[in-house]
Design an enzyme around this catalytic site. Structure first.
Site, PDB file in Angstrom:
ATOM      1  CD  GLU A 103      -2.998  -1.210   2.211  1.00 45.11           C
ATOM      2  OE1 GLU A 103      -2.753  -0.621   3.279  1.00 45.11           O
ATOM      3  OE2 GLU A 103      -4.054  -1.833   2.004  1.00 45.11           O
TER       4      GLU A 103
ATOM      5  CD  GLU B 244      -3.722  -6.304   2.476  1.00 49.43           C
ATOM      6  OE1 GLU B 244      -4.575  -5.662   3.118  1.00 49.43           O
ATOM      7  OE2 GLU B 244      -2.505  -6.063   2.530  1.00 49.43           O
TER       8      GLU B 244
HETATM    9  C1  BGP Z   1      -4.546  -3.099   4.896  1.00 48.45           C
HETATM   10  C2  BGP Z   1      -3.192  -3.575   5.353  1.00 48.45           C
HETATM   11  C3  BGP Z   1      -3.173  -4.854   6.093  1.00 48.45           C
HETATM   12  C4  BGP Z   1      -4.423  -5.167   6.889  1.00 48.45           C
HETATM   13  C5  BGP Z   1      -5.704  -4.681   6.264  1.00 48.45           C
HETATM   14  C6  BGP Z   1      -6.913  -4.713   7.166  1.00 48.45           C
HETATM   15  O1  BGP Z   1      -4.549  -1.720   4.820  1.00 48.45           O
HETATM   16  O2  BGP Z   1      -2.326  -3.743   4.251  1.00 48.45           O
HETATM   17  O3  BGP Z   1      -1.975  -4.927   6.817  1.00 48.45           O
HETATM   18  O4  BGP Z   1      -4.274  -4.906   8.206  1.00 48.45           O
HETATM   19  O5  BGP Z   1      -5.612  -3.387   5.736  1.00 48.45           O
HETATM   20  O6  BGP Z   1      -6.910  -3.621   8.031  1.00 48.45           O
HETATM   21  P1  BGP Z   1      -7.128  -3.755   9.587  1.00 48.45           P
HETATM   22  O7  BGP Z   1      -6.098  -4.738  10.047  1.00 48.45           O
HETATM   23  O8  BGP Z   1      -6.899  -2.410  10.134  1.00 48.45           O
HETATM   24  O9  BGP Z   1      -8.506  -4.244   9.757  1.00 48.45           O
END
Ligand code: BGP
Length: 468
Positions: A173, A365
């Site tokens: 990201e 993701e």
């Molecule tokens: C993205 C990241 C991840 C992951 C995901 C979910 O932005 O790349 O590392 O954490 O989001 O977010 P969260 O863990 O805050 O629910």
């Protein structure tokens, strides 16, 4: 879906691995970020304090349980598994010349175990994991020196794992650097009152883009078979109304993402990038040769994350999201954490990215954070998660089979429960596999299969045909 479609799941060392002081590992930026039990906003300490719970220290202990976890991934039928290398496990401070052999040997064991199980590793080189020492001594990505340190780290792991890993991504990201409310996560930066926030963000981004391009070129030199991607957070956004001004506001927001996509895919700063410099009255300083580096280090594919969509316009109620918040869409439902659920937004995202860049895409993701309850029969009946994933996979299939998008694979986020990046919580769960641990760090860390485990197993076994 194509026969070699990479079905799997995604994790990151800072949220999954633990073993934070084992095997010679140095501290990383997330090792001083407090957990959810201290309040909603994650506090950053200068060093590790006694008596404070830091979620990354143990995370969910992949460090010791990788064999058990990989066996479960194999049972689900994973064809690939996304993980990240913890930079400070390889270079504890980040600026050493010689790597930490114990750290390298750990990932050898992990990649060998994956290969033994016919699971293709997909490796992120930097997933919110800058060594803390580089932040404290050099000011993190503000400093040009990090380009050299990062490149040395990448060359070291490319050489070491050149016959074990084919799929790589540089920065997770990366577009969170410019517009993130939490720049610590991404780039190890906390803005001081005296600095121009935008100038710093553009400068740090330039260093990361040059570092990424130099790493891509080095990887291709070391093994021409490598597939090296970028990784973008895709903040799908709609205009709040049919007013053209709202559409322009949507366009403005998306430019923060295209800023990085343009450089990493096209190999140069485009008009989109220059417009942003003008708008924020900032411009990164470049060194001679930088343009050449960017041109020669374009990526092979675009990895991206997609969770939700929001709307843009005037005077809107704001909703939650991982990095880029946005306006509330009255037509969509939300998760328990307020992220708006929008499967069609994924189809649109795939089309927008493919139309603009025309290189293969990889959904690295996607998923839904939810509270899971163990039912009276001792099982976890997570139909809400199955429903979310089913609708997103259907949208993904439509983008591929009807719209003709070239898609390499799909790795839902947090395929095994892990620490939340934004809140440090454990109770916000994404996994097909439950991990016994709570927000204070208590629990056995035992693993348990949820209903979604068996559902996803069937999805993979039928190559996405059976989503029922
Ligand atoms: C993205 C990241 C991840 C992951 C995901 C979910 O932005 O790349 O590392 O954490 O989001 O977010 P969260 O863990 O805050 O629910």
């Amino acid at each position: 879906m194509r026969k070699d479609f990479l079905w799997g799941g995604a994790t990151a060392a800072n949220q999954y691995e633990g073993g934070y002081r084992e095997g010679g590992r140095g501290l990383s930026i997330n090792d001083v970020e407090r957990g959810a039990c201290y309040g909603k906003t994650r506090q950053i300490d200068d060093s590790v304090l006694d008596g404070v719970y830091y979620p990354s220290h143990t995370a969910v202990d992949f460090y010791h349980r990788y064999k058990e976890d990989i066996a479960l991934f194999k049972e689900m039928g994973f064809r690939c598994f996304r993980l990240s290398i913890s930079w400070s496990r390889i270079f504890p401070n980040g600026d050493e010349t010689e790597p930490n052999e114990e750290g390298l040997a750990f990932y050898d064991r992990v990649f060998d175990e994956l290969r033994k199980n016919n699971i293709e590793p997909v490796v992120t080189l930097s997933h919110y994991e800058t060594p803390l020492y580089l932040v404290q001594k050099y000011g993190s990505w503000r400093n040009r020196k990090l380009v050299g340190f990062f490149l040395h780290y990448c060359e070291t792991v490319f050489e070491r794992y050149k016959d074990k890993v084919k799929y790589w991504m540089t920065f997770n990201e990366i577009n969170a650097t410019l517009a993130s409310p939490r720049p610590w996560h991404q780039a190890g930066i906390v803005y001081s009152d005296s600095e121009d926030r935008w100038q710093t963000a553009f400068q740090a981004s330039h260093h990361m883009l040059v570092a990424s391009a130099a790493a891509v070129a080095a990887g291709h030199r070391i093994n021409p078979e490598f597939q090296i991607g970028c990784m973008l957070l895709y903040p799908q956004t709609y205009a709040a109304t049919c007013a053209p001004e709202d559409q322009i506001a949507r366009h403005d927001k998306m430019r923060f993402t295209y800023y990085y996509g343009d450089v990493q895919v096209r190999g140069r700063y485009t008009n989109t990038c220059r417009d942003l410099w003008k708008k924020y009255n900032a411009c990164p300083a470049m060194e001679p040769g930088d343009e050449e580096i960017l041109k020669n280090g374009t990526v092979d594919y675009i990895g991206f994350s997609y969770y939700f969509s929001s709307i843009e316009g005037k005077g809107l109620e704001q909703v939650e999201g991982n990095i880029f918040a946005g306006g509330r869409n009255p037509l969509l439902e939300s998760t328990q954490w307020g992220w708006q659920i929008d499967p069609l937004g994924l189809r649109l995202t795939l089309n927008e990215l493919y139309d603009r860049y025309q290189i293969p895409l990889f959904i690295v993701e996607n998923g839904m954070g939810a509270v899971d309850q163990i039912a009276s029969d001792g099982k976890i009946h997570d139909d809400y998660r199955i429903d979310y994933l089913r609708r997103h996979i259907q949208a993904m299939k439509d983008a591929v089979e009807i719209d003709g998008v070239d898609l390499m694979g799909y790795t839902p986020w947090g395929c095994i429960d892990l620490i939340s990046a934004s809140t440090g919580e454990m109770k916000k769960r994404y996994g097909f596999i439950y991990v016994d641990k709570d927000d204070t760090g208590a629990g056995t860390l035992n693993r348990m299969k949820k209903d979604s485990f068996f559902w996803y197993q069937k999805v993979i076994a039928t190559n996405g045909e059976d989503l029922a």
